[in-house]
Write an enzyme that holds these catalytic residues in place. Structure first.
Site, short mmCIF file in Angstrom:
data_model
loop_
_atom_site.label_atom_id
_atom_site.label_comp_id
_atom_site.label_asym_id
_atom_site.label_seq_id
_atom_site.Cartn_x
_atom_site.Cartn_y
_atom_site.Cartn_z
N GLU A 35 0.83 -1.21 0.00
CA GLU A 35 0.00 0.00 0.00
C GLU A 35 0.86 1.26 0.00
OE1 GLU A 35 -3.31 -0.01 -1.11
OE2 GLU A 35 -3.44 -1.53 0.45
N THR A 37 2.81 2.18 -2.21
CA THR A 37 4.09 1.91 -2.87
C THR A 37 4.03 2.19 -4.36
OG1 THR A 37 3.40 -0.41 -3.05
CG2 THR A 37 4.86 0.15 -1.21
N ALA A 124 -15.25 2.79 -0.50
CA ALA A 124 -14.80 1.65 0.29
C ALA A 124 -13.33 1.33 0.08
CB ALA A 124 -15.65 0.41 -0.07
N SER A 128 -13.60 2.01 -7.04
CA SER A 128 -14.76 2.21 -7.91
C SER A 128 -14.41 3.23 -9.00
CB SER A 128 -15.97 2.68 -7.11
OG SER A 128 -15.67 3.88 -6.39
N SER A 129 -13.53 4.18 -8.68
CA SER A 129 -13.15 5.18 -9.69
C SER A 129 -12.38 4.53 -10.83
CB SER A 129 -12.32 6.29 -9.05
OG SER A 129 -11.17 5.78 -8.43
N ASP A 174 -4.35 0.83 -9.24
CA ASP A 174 -5.79 0.61 -9.32
C ASP A 174 -6.24 0.38 -10.76
OD1 ASP A 174 -5.69 1.07 -6.63
OD2 ASP A 174 -6.66 3.04 -6.71
#
Length: 390
Positions: A35, A37, A124, A128-129, A174
């Site tokens: 995370e 990173t 959350a 979602s983006s 993401d």
């Protein structure tokens, strides 16, 4: 809603016939470890979820773009020639940002009617983006005539939309996971080179359970960009002793220990220490998972949470409660916050026989302590961005 139901909803909204419609989808993601990173050129280990954004799309014969979400009443309308004028939209700015990046990259754009249906929980920390961005990129590139979609390029353009249009200097993880995910695999990704390896996830007798704080938050561009700036400051100072590094992902744990005294700001030192140690945890996670050692992976997950809480300081009381209470339950191997932080979800590795106790016991503790409900999802790992052809 099923695809058939979504097509009917599209016709009710925009008219026309179902035969003209095309269907695209791209998922949210859970990051199993690694995370903060990604924007430091380090390593991450995300997996695509079965939660996704589905887009029902139809090409138009003009330059008008109309968009609607199934859970919102308004139709958002713009044109290809005015794409740069929609940055302030509450809903639709991610899409127009993607369309602008496609146009800048030389893709042919066409007018379109687009109906969006999201099953990825918003806020959350499950990206979602990115699901919206990548599904929009694949849909619009395809409608414009692209016959072979480069999914890595779709991820890069989606990331740039978030940088240039939305104003969040996010890393690539993401969008890459949303575009490139594969069912029952996680992605070991080098965020500097974009070299990746699909790692089978074999959780015999265990489940990945997401616990959603339901804390109202946004990614918080100011906090996110603040952490990024702190890491950049640390990188510049490390270059005094490590002149050949270009990002924190280039720095081994051994080299960091030898050079860290050049970082004079204690806060910056903590941020950099998290990134270097987290990269090491990701690499060790791949090693132990390839051996089938779930206990060791669980320990690395929990160590990751402690680092995010104490060194990077992106956790919050709600996330800390969920992670701590999880470890009190027999059959839980590890638990950590996942996503940008300040809210969102934890991900926990839970024995099948303990899942019901996990949800009821932690749910009760959270409700009594925090004052409202947490939500729980037993995750399934799904495929990345694609056109769905029936």
């Amino acid at each position: 809603m099923t695809i058939s139901e979504l097509k009917k909803e599209f016709i009710r909204t925009f008219g026309g016939a179902e035969e003209e419609l095309r269907v695209f989808a791209s998922p949210g993601r859970v990051n199993l470890i690694g995370e903060h990173t990604d924007y430091n050129g380090g390593y991450v280990f995300p997996a695509a979820l079965t939660f996704c954004t589905t887009v029902i799309a139809r090409k138009r014969n003009d330059d008008i773009i109309r968009m609607k979400a199934t859970d919102l009443p308004e139709i958002v309308e713009g044109s290809i020639g005015t794409i740069d004028q929609f940055k302030d939209l509450k809903w639709g700015n991610y899409q127009f940002g993607v369309f602008a990046e496609l146009q800048n990259a030389g893709y042919t754009l066409t007018g379109a009617d687009l109906l969006y249906h999201d099953t990825t929980p918003h806020g959350a920390g499950l990206s979602s983006s990115a699901a919206i961005e990548v599904s929009s990129a694949i849909a619009m590139a395809s409608l414009g005539g692209a016959t072979k979609i480069d999914h890595i390029e779709m991820a890069k353009l989606s990331q740039m939309a978030e940088h240039n249009y939305v104003g969040v200097k996010c890393g690539i993880m993401d969008q890459f996971a949303s575009a490139m995910g594969q069912k029952d695999h996680a992605i070991f990704l080098d965020c500097k080179s974009l070299e990746y390896e699909l790692i089978p996830i074999q959780l015999d007798g265990y489940k990945l359970v997401l616990s959603n704080t339901n804390k109202k938050h946004s990614l918080g561009a100011s906090k996110y960009n603040e952490r990024r700036s702190e890491c950049e400051r640390g990188l510049e100072q490390l270059k005094e002793k490590l002149p050949n590094i270009t990002c924190l992902g280039d720095v081994s744990l051994k080299d960091f220990e030898a050079a860290k005294d050049v970082i004079t700001d204690e806060t910056v030192l903590r941020r950099v220490q998290h990134v270097i140690e987290e990269d090491d945890r990701v690499k060790r996670s791949i090693e132990v998972l390839k051996k089938g050692d779930l206990d060791a992976f669980g320990q690395l997950m929990s160590a990751s949470h402690r680092s995010l809480r104490d060194l990077y300081e992106v956790s919050c009381p709600e996330l800390d409660l969920l992670a701590a209470e999880a470890l009190k339950i027999d059959g839980v191997l590890g638990s950590r916050m996942t996503g940008a932080g300040f809210g969102g979800c934890t991900v926990s590795l839970v024995k099948d026989s303990a899942v019901d106790q996990f949800i009821s016991q932690i749910g009760e503790k959270y409700r009594n302590t925090i004052g409202y409900e947490a939500s729980f999802y037993i995750t399934e790992i799904g495929d990345g961005g694609r056109e769905i052809k029936e």
